[in-house]
Design an enzyme around this catalytic site. Structure first.
Site, PDB file in Angstrom:
ATOM      1  N   ASN A 183       0.795  -1.222   0.000  1.00 13.00           N
ATOM      2  CA  ASN A 183       0.000   0.000   0.000  1.00 13.00           C
ATOM      3  C   ASN A 183       0.829   1.275   0.000  1.00 13.00           C
ATOM      4  O   ASN A 183       0.298   2.356   0.246  1.00 13.00           O
ATOM      5  CB  ASN A 183      -0.966   0.000   1.184  1.00 13.00           C
ATOM      6  CG  ASN A 183      -1.840  -1.226   1.195  1.00 13.00           C
ATOM      7  OD1 ASN A 183      -1.704  -2.070   2.062  1.00 13.00           O
ATOM      8  ND2 ASN A 183      -2.704  -1.364   0.206  1.00 13.00           N
ATOM      9  N   ILE A 211       1.017   6.822   0.311  1.00 12.58           N
ATOM     10  CA  ILE A 211       0.355   5.778   1.085  1.00 12.58           C
ATOM     11  C   ILE A 211      -1.099   5.656   0.644  1.00 12.58           C
ATOM     12  O   ILE A 211      -1.825   6.641   0.589  1.00 12.58           O
ATOM     13  CB  ILE A 211       0.387   6.123   2.598  1.00 12.58           C
ATOM     14  CG1 ILE A 211       1.812   6.390   3.059  1.00 12.58           C
ATOM     15  CG2 ILE A 211      -0.262   5.005   3.413  1.00 12.58           C
ATOM     16  CD1 ILE A 211       1.887   7.036   4.433  1.00 12.58           C
ATOM     17  N   CYS A 212      -1.512   4.442   0.362  1.00 14.60           N
ATOM     18  CA  CYS A 212      -2.909   4.170   0.031  1.00 14.60           C
ATOM     19  C   CYS A 212      -3.572   3.613   1.281  1.00 14.60           C
ATOM     20  O   CYS A 212      -3.446   2.428   1.601  1.00 14.60           O
ATOM     21  CB  CYS A 212      -2.990   3.161  -1.111  1.00 14.60           C
ATOM     22  SG  CYS A 212      -4.677   2.799  -1.612  1.00 14.60           S
ATOM     23  N   ILE A 213      -4.226   4.498   2.014  1.00 15.61           N
ATOM     24  CA  ILE A 213      -4.929   4.096   3.242  1.00 15.61           C
ATOM     25  C   ILE A 213      -6.204   4.942   3.320  1.00 15.61           C
ATOM     26  O   ILE A 213      -6.167   6.156   3.132  1.00 15.61           O
ATOM     27  CB  ILE A 213      -4.028   4.254   4.487  1.00 15.61           C
ATOM     28  CG1 ILE A 213      -4.691   3.703   5.745  1.00 15.61           C
ATOM     29  CG2 ILE A 213      -3.586   5.683   4.668  1.00 15.61           C
ATOM     30  CD1 ILE A 213      -3.765   3.630   6.953  1.00 15.61           C
ATOM     31  N   ASP A 249      -6.082  -3.400  -2.741  1.00 17.81           N
ATOM     32  CA  ASP A 249      -6.056  -1.996  -3.162  1.00 17.81           C
ATOM     33  C   ASP A 249      -4.603  -1.505  -3.121  1.00 17.81           C
ATOM     34  O   ASP A 249      -4.258  -0.631  -2.338  1.00 17.81           O
ATOM     35  CB  ASP A 249      -6.944  -1.163  -2.231  1.00 17.81           C
ATOM     36  CG  ASP A 249      -7.145   0.252  -2.734  1.00 17.81           C
ATOM     37  OD1 ASP A 249      -6.906   0.505  -3.928  1.00 17.81           O
ATOM     38  OD2 ASP A 249      -7.532   1.109  -1.921  1.00 17.81           O
TER      39      ASP A 249
END
Length: 169
Positions: free
Chosen positions: A98, A105-107, A138
């Protein structure tokens, strides 16, 4: 410390280095596991935060491929914080499904699930949790996500190598 200009600050070896930040943004640098953000929580977003203190708790989860690593984060706080989320990215290279190679950052808590009740400290806790519980459905790093899903041993080996190479200082 407060200033009328927006500067990016980094604490390294006890010294502070600054550079310009985009207009309308304030910036702090936090090293997960080395500095805590208590000063950031007490400082209004209109000021620059350039303080760090030693953290007495580990930054990276034990029994993870990131154990023992110290990862620097760039945290940019918008003037309308907490109505808008801060921009947080890893400055230290990290191998994670992620987190992409530029540190983005993919959060969901920094995007669609943002809530004005989140503090900087709670966001950092969420990022720490992401280190042990990646969302490979994701991904920002497709190769890391593939290994995470299909060959966890290989993923852990690569992540440990990156941690040792880039996050131990």
């Amino acid at each position: 410390m407060s200033s009328t200009s927006n500067e990016h600050s980094e604490v390294s070896d006890g010294k502070i280095a600054t550079e310009s930040a985009p207009a309308g943004m304030n910036s702090i640098t936090n090293t997960v596991g080395m500095h805590r953000t208590d000063d950031a929580l007490a400082t209004p977003p209109e000021t620059n935060v350039r303080r760090g203190s030693t953290c007495d708790k580990p930054g990276c989860p034990e029994d993870s491929p990131y154990e023992g690593g110290k990862f620097r984060l760039d945290i940019k706080i918008p003037r309308d914080f907490p109505l808008s989320p801060p921009k947080i990215r890893f400055k230290t290279k990290i191998y994670h499904p992620n987190i992409n190679f530029t540190g983005d950052i993919c959060i969901n808590i920094l995007q669609s699930q943002w809530n004005a009740t989140w503090s900087i400290e709670s966001l950092l806790s969420g990022i720490r949790s992401l280190l042990t519980d990646a969302n490979s459905d994701d991904p920002y790093n497709a190769r890391a996500a593939l290994y995470y899903r299909e060959n966890r041993e290989k993923f852990d080996e690569i992540a440990r190598w990156w941690t040792k190479k880039y996050a131990t200082f």
